[in-house]
Design a protein around this motif. Structure first.
Motif, short mmCIF file in Angstrom:
data_model
loop_
_atom_site.label_atom_id
_atom_site.label_comp_id
_atom_site.label_asym_id
_atom_site.label_seq_id
_atom_site.Cartn_x
_atom_site.Cartn_y
_atom_site.Cartn_z
N TYR A 91 0.77 -1.18 -0.13
CA TYR A 91 -0.06 -0.14 -0.11
C TYR A 91 0.72 1.12 -0.04
N LEU A 92 2.01 1.33 0.93
CA LEU A 92 2.57 2.49 1.25
C LEU A 92 3.47 2.77 -0.11
N ARG A 93 3.93 1.64 -0.91
CA ARG A 93 4.91 1.73 -1.94
C ARG A 93 3.98 2.08 -3.04
N ARG A 94 2.78 1.28 -3.45
CA ARG A 94 2.28 1.60 -4.58
C ARG A 94 1.26 2.61 -4.50
N ILE A 95 0.54 2.64 -3.63
CA ILE A 95 -0.59 3.62 -3.51
C ILE A 95 -0.09 4.98 -3.00
N ALA A 96 0.54 5.08 -1.90
CA ALA A 96 1.15 6.19 -1.25
C ALA A 96 2.41 6.82 -1.76
N LYS A 97 2.88 5.99 -2.57
CA LYS A 97 4.02 6.33 -3.45
C LYS A 97 5.35 6.87 -2.25
N PHE A 98 5.42 6.14 -1.31
CA PHE A 98 6.57 6.30 -0.43
C PHE A 98 7.78 5.78 -1.20
N ASP A 99 8.95 6.12 -0.95
CA ASP A 99 10.31 5.54 -1.61
C ASP A 99 10.31 4.10 -0.83
N PRO A 100 11.10 3.03 -1.41
CA PRO A 100 11.05 1.82 -1.18
C PRO A 100 11.52 1.70 0.35
N LEU A 246 0.64 15.91 8.79
CA LEU A 246 -0.17 15.15 9.57
C LEU A 246 -1.15 14.45 9.04
N TRP A 247 -2.06 15.46 8.09
CA TRP A 247 -3.23 14.87 7.24
C TRP A 247 -2.68 13.66 6.41
N GLN A 248 -1.49 14.02 5.64
CA GLN A 248 -1.07 13.09 4.73
C GLN A 248 -0.81 11.67 5.50
N SER A 249 -0.07 11.52 6.58
CA SER A 249 0.08 10.46 7.59
C SER A 249 -1.28 9.76 8.03
N LEU A 250 -2.13 10.75 8.46
CA LEU A 250 -3.19 10.10 9.18
C LEU A 250 -4.24 9.65 7.88
N ARG A 251 -4.28 10.16 6.73
CA ARG A 251 -5.01 9.68 5.61
C ARG A 251 -4.55 7.99 5.39
#
Length: 337
Positions: A91-100, A246-251
């Motif tokens: 989820y965090l890599r593909r949807i949220a677009k966090f770095d690996p 915060l909103w980005q993390s909470l979302r």
């Protein structure tokens, strides 16, 4: 501020009132940038030690599963931990677009401090990792006890350990409590254990209670104060956090928590009948919250505390020992390909 929040939740007869109320009040004050808020994490260790001794006092030989039940529970913990880490990373890599790197350590269902530190050392965004974990634990701590309270109609203030007063404790028991905290914390710190202030006293307390050397446990007032400090420490994670960040993390947390809970619910449904425990208890053993927080929830909800505590410790051990090793193996394979 934290004490006022805890008292308000206590008056409402909410489960785990003192910790939840303190957490919500401190979080709100932090987000409103009120001057009454200061980071309370430095206050957490001694009170975490008190909670460690309290949780260790619930251990009895009959409380732990044996034979096939123990094997099933260990498999369930391992499977749910791996699936939670995999689902969270996807989820965090593909949807949220966090770095690996950030996605990997933010997805691991373990302690905030440990994963933020390991992720930062590996080259990830330490602040973002910490916020994702803070949101995950805060949401779970808020939702799980309220849900259990509604389903099972439990009054957490009637827990046996929450009815002992200071006058109920003999002078010899006070010496036991002090020794368990000092020795347990000191040894855990020497061994560089994760969350040493709580884990050390907890393991030592569990050992002496299992051996029948003492039945000492802290009085109600100390447990309440410890819950307020732990709750305010959770809320203070959001001090000096911009609303946009915060909103980005909470979302993402609002999406991630149901995913993780769905994984644990699925594994718990299968494991419950095989372990011989109720579904509600097995879910608490797998729930990807903080060790201290999930164990406190078990105490407040009259669950099998020893089973939940030992299972949560196994989960944290798996992640802390395995997360960095798996990450290095993954990086090595990528480098050689």
């Amino acid at each position: 501020m934290a004490l006022v929040g805890g008292w308000a939740f206590h008056l409402l007869h909410l489960p785990l009132a003192w910790m939840l109320g303190a957490m919500c009040a401190t979080m709100l004050a932090a987000l409103l940038e009120l001057p009454v808020v200061a980071r309370t994490r430095p206050m957490r260790p001694p009170f975490a030690a008190i909670l460690g001794v309290t949780l260790g006092a619930t251990f009895r030989p009959s409380a732990l599963p044996q034979g096939q039940s123990l094997a099933v529970l260990l498999i369930a913990i391992t499977v749910s931990t791996l699936l939670c880490g995999f689902a969270g990373y996807q989820y965090l890599r593909r949807i949220a677009k966090f770095d690996p790197i950030t996605a990997y350590f933010a997805a691991m269902p373990a302690g905030l401090q440990e994963m933020a530190l390991q992720g930062g050392q590996a080259g990830g965004d330490e602040r973002r990792i910490a916020l994702i974990h803070a949101c995950r634990v805060s949401l779970l701590v808020l939702v799980v006890p309220l849900t259990y309270g509604l389903i099972y109609h439990i009054d957490s203030q009637k827990t046996p350990l929450m009815t002992r007063t200071a006058s109920d404790i003999a002078s010899g028991d006070w010496l036991w409590l002090a020794a368990l905290i000092v020795v347990g914390w000191g040894v855990a710190r020497k061994l560089d254990m994760p969350n040493a202030p709580m884990i050390g006293p907890l393991l030592l307390s569990a050992s002496v209670h299992l051996l029948g050397w003492t039945e000492a446990s802290p009085p109600h007032i100390l447990i309440v104060i410890a819950q307020v400090v732990i709750g305010s420490a959770l809320g203070s994670n959001f001090v000096e956090t911009r609303w946009a960040v915060l909103w980005q993390s909470l979302r993402h947390g609002l999406v991630l928590v149901p995913i993780l809970c769905g994984v644990c619910l699925s594994v718990a449904i299968v494991a419950a009948s095989l372990v011989g425990q109720s579904f509600g208890v097995v879910f608490l053993t797998l729930a990807p919250g903080g060790t201290t927080e999930m164990s406190l929830i078990a105490l407040a909800l009259h669950a099998d505390v020893a089973l939940v505590v030992s299972s949560q410790l196994i989960r944290i051990l798996l992640v802390n020992l395995g997360a960095t090793s798996l990450f290095r193996l993954r990086q090595t394979r990528r480098g050689s390909s």
